[in-house]
Design a protein around this motif. Structure first.
Motif, PDB file in Angstrom:
ATOM      1  N   VAL A  96     -24.333 100.766  34.088  1.00 30.10           N
ATOM      2  CA  VAL A  96     -25.737 101.008  33.753  1.00 30.10           C
ATOM      3  C   VAL A  96     -26.106 102.477  33.966  1.00 30.10           C
ATOM      4  O   VAL A  96     -26.780 103.105  33.131  1.00 30.10           O
ATOM      5  CB  VAL A  96     -26.645 100.081  34.582  1.00 30.10           C
ATOM      6  N   GLY A  97     -25.674 103.039  35.086  1.00 23.32           N
ATOM      7  CA  GLY A  97     -25.990 104.433  35.364  1.00 23.32           C
ATOM      8  C   GLY A  97     -25.390 105.394  34.360  1.00 23.32           C
ATOM      9  O   GLY A  97     -26.058 106.329  33.895  1.00 23.32           O
ATOM     10  N   THR A  98     -24.128 105.171  34.003  1.00 22.15           N
ATOM     11  CA  THR A  98     -23.472 106.036  33.022  1.00 22.15           C
ATOM     12  C   THR A  98     -24.131 105.917  31.649  1.00 22.15           C
ATOM     13  O   THR A  98     -24.294 106.922  30.937  1.00 22.15           O
ATOM     14  CB  THR A  98     -21.984 105.679  32.919  1.00 22.15           C
ATOM     15  N   PHE A 126     -28.889 108.771  37.123  1.00 20.85           N
ATOM     16  CA  PHE A 126     -28.050 109.515  38.066  1.00 20.85           C
ATOM     17  C   PHE A 126     -27.844 108.755  39.373  1.00 20.85           C
ATOM     18  O   PHE A 126     -26.698 108.576  39.815  1.00 20.85           O
ATOM     19  CB  PHE A 126     -28.668 110.896  38.319  1.00 20.85           C
ATOM     20  N   PRO A 127     -28.922 108.281  40.055  1.00 19.41           N
ATOM     21  CA  PRO A 127     -28.668 107.539  41.305  1.00 19.41           C
ATOM     22  C   PRO A 127     -27.926 106.231  41.090  1.00 19.41           C
ATOM     23  O   PRO A 127     -27.128 105.826  41.941  1.00 19.41           O
ATOM     24  CB  PRO A 127     -30.079 107.304  41.865  1.00 19.41           C
ATOM     25  N   LEU A 128     -28.183 105.544  39.973  1.00 17.99           N
ATOM     26  CA  LEU A 128     -27.447 104.306  39.709  1.00 17.99           C
ATOM     27  C   LEU A 128     -25.951 104.570  39.543  1.00 17.99           C
ATOM     28  O   LEU A 128     -25.118 103.789  40.024  1.00 17.99           O
ATOM     29  CB  LEU A 128     -27.999 103.623  38.461  1.00 17.99           C
ATOM     30  N   ALA A 129     -25.610 105.653  38.876  1.00 19.41           N
ATOM     31  CA  ALA A 129     -24.204 105.990  38.716  1.00 19.41           C
ATOM     32  C   ALA A 129     -23.562 106.339  40.061  1.00 19.41           C
ATOM     33  O   ALA A 129     -22.420 105.944  40.340  1.00 19.41           O
ATOM     34  CB  ALA A 129     -24.050 107.145  37.731  1.00 19.41           C
ATOM     35  N   ILE A 130     -24.290 107.063  40.916  1.00 21.00           N
ATOM     36  CA  ILE A 130     -23.765 107.412  42.240  1.00 21.00           C
ATOM     37  C   ILE A 130     -23.570 106.162  43.095  1.00 21.00           C
ATOM     38  O   ILE A 130     -22.539 105.994  43.762  1.00 21.00           O
ATOM     39  CB  ILE A 130     -24.705 108.412  42.943  1.00 21.00           C
ATOM     40  N   ILE A 131     -24.557 105.275  43.086  1.00 26.12           N
ATOM     41  CA  ILE A 131     -24.442 104.031  43.861  1.00 26.12           C
ATOM     42  C   ILE A 131     -23.292 103.168  43.335  1.00 26.12           C
ATOM     43  O   ILE A 131     -22.535 102.568  44.109  1.00 26.12           O
ATOM     44  CB  ILE A 131     -25.774 103.263  43.811  1.00 26.12           C
ATOM     45  N   MET A 133     -20.536 104.191  41.843  1.00 26.37           N
ATOM     46  CA  MET A 133     -19.266 104.776  42.264  1.00 26.37           C
ATOM     47  C   MET A 133     -18.990 104.510  43.735  1.00 26.37           C
ATOM     48  O   MET A 133     -17.843 104.237  44.127  1.00 26.37           O
ATOM     49  CB  MET A 133     -19.270 106.278  41.980  1.00 26.37           C
ATOM     50  N   ALA A 134     -20.025 104.563  44.580  1.00 26.56           N
ATOM     51  CA  ALA A 134     -19.841 104.290  46.004  1.00 26.56           C
ATOM     52  C   ALA A 134     -19.441 102.834  46.242  1.00 26.56           C
ATOM     53  O   ALA A 134     -18.542 102.544  47.045  1.00 26.56           O
ATOM     54  CB  ALA A 134     -21.123 104.617  46.763  1.00 26.56           C
ATOM     55  N   LEU A 135     -20.100 101.911  45.543  1.00 25.60           N
ATOM     56  CA  LEU A 135     -19.751 100.499  45.693  1.00 25.60           C
ATOM     57  C   LEU A 135     -18.348 100.212  45.161  1.00 25.60           C
ATOM     58  O   LEU A 135     -17.610  99.406  45.738  1.00 25.60           O
ATOM     59  CB  LEU A 135     -20.775  99.625  44.973  1.00 25.60           C
ATOM     60  N   LYS A 136     -18.004 100.870  44.080  1.00 21.69           N
ATOM     61  CA  LYS A 136     -16.670 100.676  43.525  1.00 21.69           C
ATOM     62  C   LYS A 136     -15.602 101.187  44.480  1.00 21.69           C
ATOM     63  O   LYS A 136     -14.521 100.589  44.610  1.00 21.69           O
ATOM     64  CB  LYS A 136     -16.568 101.387  42.181  1.00 21.69           C
ATOM     65  N   TYR A 137     -15.888 102.270  45.172  1.00 26.95           N
ATOM     66  CA  TYR A 137     -14.930 102.827  46.125  1.00 26.95           C
ATOM     67  C   TYR A 137     -14.745 101.896  47.319  1.00 26.95           C
ATOM     68  O   TYR A 137     -13.628 101.753  47.846  1.00 26.95           O
ATOM     69  CB  TYR A 137     -15.401 104.207  46.585  1.00 26.95           C
ATOM     70  N   ALA A 138     -15.836 101.294  47.795  1.00 24.88           N
ATOM     71  CA  ALA A 138     -15.779 100.412  48.970  1.00 24.88           C
ATOM     72  C   ALA A 138     -15.523  98.960  48.593  1.00 24.88           C
ATOM     73  O   ALA A 138     -15.603  98.081  49.456  1.00 24.88           O
ATOM     74  CB  ALA A 138     -17.092 100.512  49.749  1.00 24.88           C
TER      75      ALA A 138
END
Length: 275
Positions: A96-98, A126-131, A133-138
């Protein structure tokens, strides 16, 4: 016409290494004709030998197949339980963010329509994409779960609340955990403590199975991958597995494939699930 008799003491070695010591008379008219008679006898003998060997192989295969237990009666039930916990929030947030960022930039530079909404899309994208990526990493992906039809029928009546909760926890996405059942394995294997193991050698849960034992009991099988451990490391902690995932549970440890170990948590049927 002359008869040639081969004595018992003089074996005849034919083409292909077949020898005969019995008395084999055959008519002799010419050396070429005699050789043809021998070759014809050898060909007929080979055909009979191959026919007997084929019958023996077929019979042997049938006996082996009959001795092996059939598993065709065990039907795997597909997982049709849809829940929000089985959705990757990292993938959703990142997608969604991208999308908002891409369309927002395109609209801002008048490449795409909707320039009046470009600022809003950029602000939220922008914040949705950052969130995301963080959730995907964890993110910790769910492990595969195989459920047989006979075990599904016993799940509600013979399964325990703890086993049911374990099945649900490992079959969903988790965030921030290093691995599934991390707290349980930490207590059972005592990471970094006396008599325990190093955390880097900790077993990793690779899959679970729901099946029924030969005695008709419900069983949840935890399949671990552990390259640095031996079967004895699991057998020494068999009682701890039963205690941690109890009450009403007994544990059995068996060796699976290469570097795989199965911990079978068998319900005794005394602890019923609460509805």
């Amino acid at each position: 016409m002359t008869l040639i008799v081969i004595s018992m003491a003089t074996p005849l070695l034919l083409h292909g290494g077949v020898s005969f010591r019995a008395l084999i008379p055959f008519p002799y008219t010419h050396p070429h004709t005699a050789c043809k008679s021998i070759l014809n006898f050898k060909i007929i003998t080979d055909r009979k030998t191959r026919a007997r060997a084929s019958i023996l192989v077929v019979r042997g295969a049938s006996q082996v197949d009959a001795a092996q237990p059939s598993t065709s009666d065990k039907q795997i039930v597909p997982d049709s339980d849809l829940s929000i916990s089985k959705i990757s929030f990292g993938v959703v947030g990142l997608a969604v963010g991208t999308t908002l960022l891409s369309y927002g930039f395109g609209a801002y530079f008048n490449i795409l329509p909707g320039s009046a909404w470009s600022a809003l899309m950029l602000t939220y994208g922008f914040p949705l994409a950052i969130i995301g990526m963080a959730l995907k990493y964890a993110e910790l992906k769910p492990v595969p779960c195989i459920t047989y039809s006979d075990a599904l029928a016993l799940r509600e009546t013979k399964g325990t609340p703890v086993l049911n909760q374990v099945r649900k926890d490992v079959a969903r996405f988790r965030y921030g955990d290093e691995q599934h059942l991390d707290e349980a394995l930490k207590r059972i294997f005592r990471y970094g403590q006396g008599g325990g193991i190093q955390r880097r050698n900790a077993p990793i849960l690779s899959m679970i199975r729901e099946e029924v034992t030969g005695e008709g009991k419900y069983s949840l099988v935890l399949v671990f991958e552990a390259k640095a451990l031996q079967l004895t490391d699991f057998e020494q902690r068999q009682a701890k597995f039963a205690s941690f995932f109890g009450p009403g549970v007994t544990a059995e440890v068996v060796k699976g494939g290469d570097n795989l170990y199965e911990v079978r948590l068998i319900s005794d049927g005394t602890t019923q699930q609460t509805t």
